[in-house]
Design a protein around this motif. Structure first.
Motif, PDB file in Angstrom:
ATOM      1  N   HIS A   1       0.828  -1.204   0.000  1.00 42.12           N
ATOM      2  CA  HIS A   1       0.000   0.000   0.000  1.00 42.12           C
ATOM      3  C   HIS A   1       0.861   1.252   0.000  1.00 42.12           C
ATOM      4  O   HIS A   1       1.800   1.372   0.789  1.00 42.12           O
ATOM      5  CB  HIS A   1      -0.918  -0.002   1.229  1.00 42.12           C
ATOM      6  CG  HIS A   1      -1.744  -1.242   1.326  1.00 42.12           C
ATOM      7  ND1 HIS A   1      -2.961  -1.352   0.714  1.00 42.12           N
ATOM      8  CD2 HIS A   1      -1.514  -2.432   1.934  1.00 42.12           C
ATOM      9  CE1 HIS A   1      -3.459  -2.553   0.942  1.00 42.12           C
ATOM     10  NE2 HIS A   1      -2.596  -3.240   1.685  1.00 42.12           N
ATOM     11  N   HIS A   2       0.510   2.183  -0.881  1.00 43.95           N
ATOM     12  CA  HIS A   2       1.184   3.488  -0.991  1.00 43.95           C
ATOM     13  C   HIS A   2       0.082   4.532  -1.116  1.00 43.95           C
ATOM     14  O   HIS A   2      -0.634   4.555  -2.120  1.00 43.95           O
ATOM     15  CB  HIS A   2       2.111   3.518  -2.204  1.00 43.95           C
ATOM     16  CG  HIS A   2       3.028   2.345  -2.264  1.00 43.95           C
ATOM     17  ND1 HIS A   2       4.154   2.238  -1.484  1.00 43.95           N
ATOM     18  CD2 HIS A   2       2.958   1.198  -2.974  1.00 43.95           C
ATOM     19  CE1 HIS A   2       4.753   1.072  -1.729  1.00 43.95           C
ATOM     20  NE2 HIS A   2       4.033   0.427  -2.628  1.00 43.95           N
ATOM     21  N   TRP A   3      -0.047   5.381  -0.100  1.00 41.12           N
ATOM     22  CA  TRP A   3      -1.169   6.309  -0.035  1.00 41.12           C
ATOM     23  C   TRP A   3      -0.677   7.747   0.049  1.00 41.12           C
ATOM     24  O   TRP A   3       0.274   8.050   0.781  1.00 41.12           O
ATOM     25  CB  TRP A   3      -2.035   6.037   1.188  1.00 41.12           C
ATOM     26  CG  TRP A   3      -2.598   4.651   1.267  1.00 41.12           C
ATOM     27  CD1 TRP A   3      -2.995   3.856   0.218  1.00 41.12           C
ATOM     28  CD2 TRP A   3      -2.850   3.890   2.451  1.00 41.12           C
ATOM     29  NE1 TRP A   3      -3.481   2.666   0.687  1.00 41.12           N
ATOM     30  CE2 TRP A   3      -3.406   2.648   2.049  1.00 41.12           C
ATOM     31  CE3 TRP A   3      -2.675   4.127   3.799  1.00 41.12           C
ATOM     32  CZ2 TRP A   3      -3.779   1.670   2.956  1.00 41.12           C
ATOM     33  CZ3 TRP A   3      -3.044   3.154   4.705  1.00 41.12           C
ATOM     34  CH2 TRP A   3      -3.593   1.943   4.281  1.00 41.12           C
ATOM     35  N   THR A   4      -1.348   8.642  -0.680  1.00 41.75           N
ATOM     36  CA  THR A   4      -1.068  10.079  -0.591  1.00 41.75           C
ATOM     37  C   THR A   4      -2.396  10.832  -0.618  1.00 41.75           C
ATOM     38  O   THR A   4      -3.359  10.389  -1.240  1.00 41.75           O
ATOM     39  CB  THR A   4      -0.187  10.578  -1.749  1.00 41.75           C
ATOM     40  OG1 THR A   4      -0.832  10.264  -2.988  1.00 41.75           O
ATOM     41  CG2 THR A   4       1.195   9.943  -1.713  1.00 41.75           C
ATOM     42  N   GLY A   5      -2.431  11.951   0.072  1.00 46.17           N
ATOM     43  CA  GLY A   5      -3.631  12.777   0.088  1.00 46.17           C
ATOM     44  C   GLY A   5      -3.505  13.867   1.124  1.00 46.17           C
ATOM     45  O   GLY A   5      -2.399  14.307   1.452  1.00 46.17           O
ATOM     46  N   THR A   6      -4.661  14.284   1.638  1.00 48.39           N
ATOM     47  CA  THR A   6      -4.677  15.286   2.703  1.00 48.39           C
ATOM     48  C   THR A   6      -5.661  14.868   3.779  1.00 48.39           C
ATOM     49  O   THR A   6      -6.623  14.149   3.512  1.00 48.39           O
ATOM     50  CB  THR A   6      -5.079  16.692   2.176  1.00 48.39           C
ATOM     51  OG1 THR A   6      -6.365  16.602   1.568  1.00 48.39           O
ATOM     52  CG2 THR A   6      -4.062  17.229   1.182  1.00 48.39           C
ATOM     53  N   ILE A   7      -5.392  15.337   4.979  1.00 46.79           N
ATOM     54  CA  ILE A   7      -6.274  15.095   6.115  1.00 46.79           C
ATOM     55  C   ILE A   7      -6.496  16.433   6.832  1.00 46.79           C
ATOM     56  O   ILE A   7      -5.547  17.196   7.037  1.00 46.79           O
ATOM     57  CB  ILE A   7      -5.703  14.027   7.083  1.00 46.79           C
ATOM     58  CG1 ILE A   7      -6.651  13.781   8.258  1.00 46.79           C
ATOM     59  CG2 ILE A   7      -4.309  14.392   7.547  1.00 46.79           C
ATOM     60  CD1 ILE A   7      -6.246  12.600   9.148  1.00 46.79           C
ATOM     61  N   THR A   8      -7.742  16.699   7.167  1.00 47.92           N
ATOM     62  CA  THR A   8      -8.081  17.863   7.977  1.00 47.92           C
ATOM     63  C   THR A   8      -8.392  17.350   9.370  1.00 47.92           C
ATOM     64  O   THR A   8      -9.279  16.493   9.535  1.00 47.92           O
ATOM     65  CB  THR A   8      -9.282  18.626   7.380  1.00 47.92           C
ATOM     66  OG1 THR A   8      -8.944  19.040   6.047  1.00 47.92           O
ATOM     67  CG2 THR A   8      -9.620  19.846   8.219  1.00 47.92           C
ATOM     68  N   MET A   9      -7.630  17.823  10.340  1.00 54.15           N
ATOM     69  CA  MET A   9      -7.733  17.297  11.700  1.00 54.15           C
ATOM     70  C   MET A   9      -7.459  18.411  12.702  1.00 54.15           C
ATOM     71  O   MET A   9      -7.011  19.503  12.321  1.00 54.15           O
ATOM     72  CB  MET A   9      -6.748  16.139  11.900  1.00 54.15           C
ATOM     73  CG  MET A   9      -5.306  16.514  11.603  1.00 54.15           C
ATOM     74  SD  MET A   9      -4.185  15.107  11.617  1.00 54.15           S
ATOM     75  CE  MET A   9      -3.607  15.186  13.294  1.00 54.15           C
ATOM     76  N   ALA A  10      -7.729  18.126  13.957  1.00 50.24           N
ATOM     77  CA  ALA A  10      -7.480  19.117  15.016  1.00 50.24           C
ATOM     78  C   ALA A  10      -5.991  19.445  15.067  1.00 50.24           C
ATOM     79  O   ALA A  10      -5.141  18.561  14.938  1.00 50.24           O
ATOM     80  CB  ALA A  10      -7.944  18.570  16.357  1.00 50.24           C
TER      81      ALA A  10
END
Length: 184
Positions: free
Chosen positions: A171-180
């Motif tokens: 698995h190779h994952w890229t993206g964005t996360i909006t978090m506290a």
């Protein structure tokens, strides 16, 4: 005696109003700031089960009711650090998959809940190693979580494959996360 009761009642009323006002000020002043940061991770999955959904707690429904797969694994990335993963999903005869129960658990035990749907393709893409036998490039949706991932949102693109060199999923994952925003 009656005057004493009235004074006690007035004092209690003032104390309750003061407490309510204080709680209101505290709750308004502690807004969580959310930030969007890059998400990147690499992981190795171990197929725990793949076959018909004949396990004690069946979950697959039409049209994704031909097979079920359970994958546990380990990985590392940003912002998770070292993590473990669990995927439990269903598929059809065309290798479409979904109905996933999936999560990632960071080293501090905060959990990120995710959902994925897509399709596994036979073969490999030109940018894959020669030992790739099947692959999937799909979107993972972040559904929130616990701890610092409570209320998190985002999307992650997969670049995943199975290999002829081992029985694992890669698995190779890229993206964005909006978090506290972390408190440092």
């Amino acid at each position: 005696m009656c005057t004493l009761k009235i004074n006690i009642m007035k004092t209690m009323k003032r104390l309750m109003l003061f407490t309510a006002a204080l709680l209101l000020i505290i709750s308004c002043g502690s807004k969580t700031r959310m930030v969007t940061v890059p998400f990147q991770a690499d992981a190795l999955g171990n197929y725990i089960y793949i076959g018909p959904d004949t396990l004690p707690n069946p979950k697959c429904v039409a049209p994704l009711d031909i097979w079920r797969a359970i994958v546990d694994g380990k990985g590392s990335g940003t912002p998770l650090g070292d993590f473990t993963m669990h995927f439990d999903f269903c598929g059809d005869s065309l290798s479409n998959y979904g109905n996933a129960y999936a999560y990632l658990v960071a080293g501090d035990k905060d959990t990120l809940f995710i959902n994925c749907t897509g399709r596994v393709f036979d073969g490999r893409l030109d940018d894959h190693p020669s030992y790739v036998v099947s692959y999937w490039k799909d979107t993972i949706v972040i559904l929130g979580g616990t701890g610092k991932y409570a209320g998190a949102t985002g999307t992650i693109m997969t670049d995943d494959y199975n290999s002829s060199e081992d029985p694992n999923s890669h698995h190779h994952w890229t993206g964005t996360i909006t978090m506290a925003k972390s408190k440092k």
